[in-house]
Design a protein around this motif. Structure first.
Motif, mmCIF file in Angstrom:
data_model
loop_
_atom_site.group_PDB
_atom_site.id
_atom_site.type_symbol
_atom_site.label_atom_id
_atom_site.label_comp_id
_atom_site.label_asym_id
_atom_site.label_seq_id
_atom_site.Cartn_x
_atom_site.Cartn_y
_atom_site.Cartn_z
ATOM 1 N N ASP A 83 0.815 -1.220 0.000
ATOM 2 C CA ASP A 83 0.000 0.000 0.000
ATOM 3 C C ASP A 83 0.848 1.270 0.000
ATOM 4 N N GLY A 84 2.127 1.135 -0.323
ATOM 5 C CA GLY A 84 2.979 2.331 -0.419
ATOM 6 C C GLY A 84 3.498 2.818 0.930
ATOM 7 N N VAL A 85 3.447 1.940 1.916
ATOM 8 C CA VAL A 85 3.876 2.346 3.258
ATOM 9 C C VAL A 85 5.144 1.574 3.633
ATOM 10 N N THR A 86 6.167 2.299 4.057
ATOM 11 C CA THR A 86 7.403 1.650 4.516
ATOM 12 C C THR A 86 7.506 1.740 6.032
ATOM 13 N N VAL A 87 8.143 0.728 6.606
ATOM 14 C CA VAL A 87 8.371 0.707 8.065
ATOM 15 C C VAL A 87 9.826 0.296 8.289
#
Ligand SMILES: NC(=O)c1ccc[n+]([C@@H]2O[C@H](COP(=O)([O-])OP(=O)(O)OC[C@H]3O[C@@H](n4cnc5c(N)ncnc54)[C@H](OP(=O)(O)O)[C@@H]3O)[C@@H](O)[C@H]2O)c1
Length: 246
Positions: free
Chosen positions: A180-184
């Motif tokens: 979903d285009g989210v980095t952690v």
């Protein structure tokens, strides 16, 4: 044209921004993002001054106070930031509690309190922020851990465990939100010259291959590179002057 690496239009929340590393990250973000929430625990003055500095430089910033030990504080902080500045696209959970103690002196209450501040609250911040990030198709979460997560360190067993826990948390979350285009990601500093430095910088420098302790601006510079990049996720980056090669 955008190279896809800019953070223009994004709102960032940086916790622990009344401190050395958080303050440097806010200064590094200023000019690159649309708004910055400068979050503090109990020291309002440096956070208010930093927000004013960013505003006087033409940016948008506001200080928010919140004790991350309280179970409902992380969600309330994000509610307050979103009401004032808009949806949080970038979460830098940088705040940290470091009480130096012998392991024999760390009882259940101390252990639980450190874990609540250093590990539970970053999780609760991320839990509250991630759904909106995923819906919007963009998000950046960065946890600040420590070389103590690898080596044990010199602060205490509660601190080392809380920081190591952030690594597992990042890996757990990252693969669930990556599409979903989210980095952690996680940044794990060694000795950095802030109020938290556990001793004399000259002495600590002797145990560091680079021969000095790090500067908050060096941590902030790497933080920005990680936050800009959408293809880096589920990583733990050390910035420790060569202390712990891995
Ligand atoms: N400096 C180092 O050598 C070093 C090394 C490895 C990792 N780190 C990590 O880097 C991060 C930043 O630390 P720093 O070096 O910049 O230290 P610092 O200058 O002492 O800043 C610590 C920050 O954490 C905030 N904080 C502490 N307890 C809190 C709570 N209960 N609720 C909300 N905020 C709280 C403080 O806020 P108030 O003062 O407003 O309460 C302050 O802004 C921490 O996670 C730390 O563990 C630092």
């Amino acid at each position: 044209m955008s190279d896809g690496l800019d953070l223009a239009g994004r709102v960032a929340l940086v916790t622990g921004a009344s401190g050395g590393i958080g303050g440097a990250i806010c200064r590094r973000l200023a000019g690159n993002v649309a708004g910055i929430a400068v979050a503090y625990g109990s020291n309002a003055e440096p956070a208010e001054a930093l927000a004013a500095e960013i505003v006087s430089g033409g940016g948008t910033a506001r200080a928010f106070g919140s004790d991350m030990a309280a179970p409902d504080a992380p969600e309330r902080l994000i509610d307050d930031v979103e009401a004032a500045l808009g949806p949080v696209d970038i979460l830098v959970a940088n705040h940290g509690l470091a009480r130096q103690a012998r392991y024999e002196d760390v009882d259940a209450a101390i252990f639980d309190h450190t874990l609540a501040v250093n590990l539970r609250s970053p999780f609760l911040l991320a839990r509250r922020a991630l759904p909106g990030m995923r819906e919007r198709g963009f998000g950046r979460v960065l946890f600040i851990s420590s070389v103590a997560a690898f080596r044990g360190g010199v602060i205490g067993p509660d601190y080392a465990c809380s920081k190591a826990g952030l690594h597992g948390l990042a890996h757990f979350l990252a693969r669930r939100v990556a599409a979903d285009g989210v980095t952690v990601n996680v940044l794990a500093p060694g000795f950095v010259e802030t109020a938290m430095l556990p001793g004399d910088p000259q002495q600590l420098a002797k145990t560091t291959p680079v021969g000095r302790v790090g500067r908050p601006e060096e941590v902030a510079d790497l933080a920005l590179a990680i936050l800009r990049n959408g293809y880096v996720t589920s990583q733990v980056f050390s910035i420790d002057g060569g202390t712990y090669p891995r």
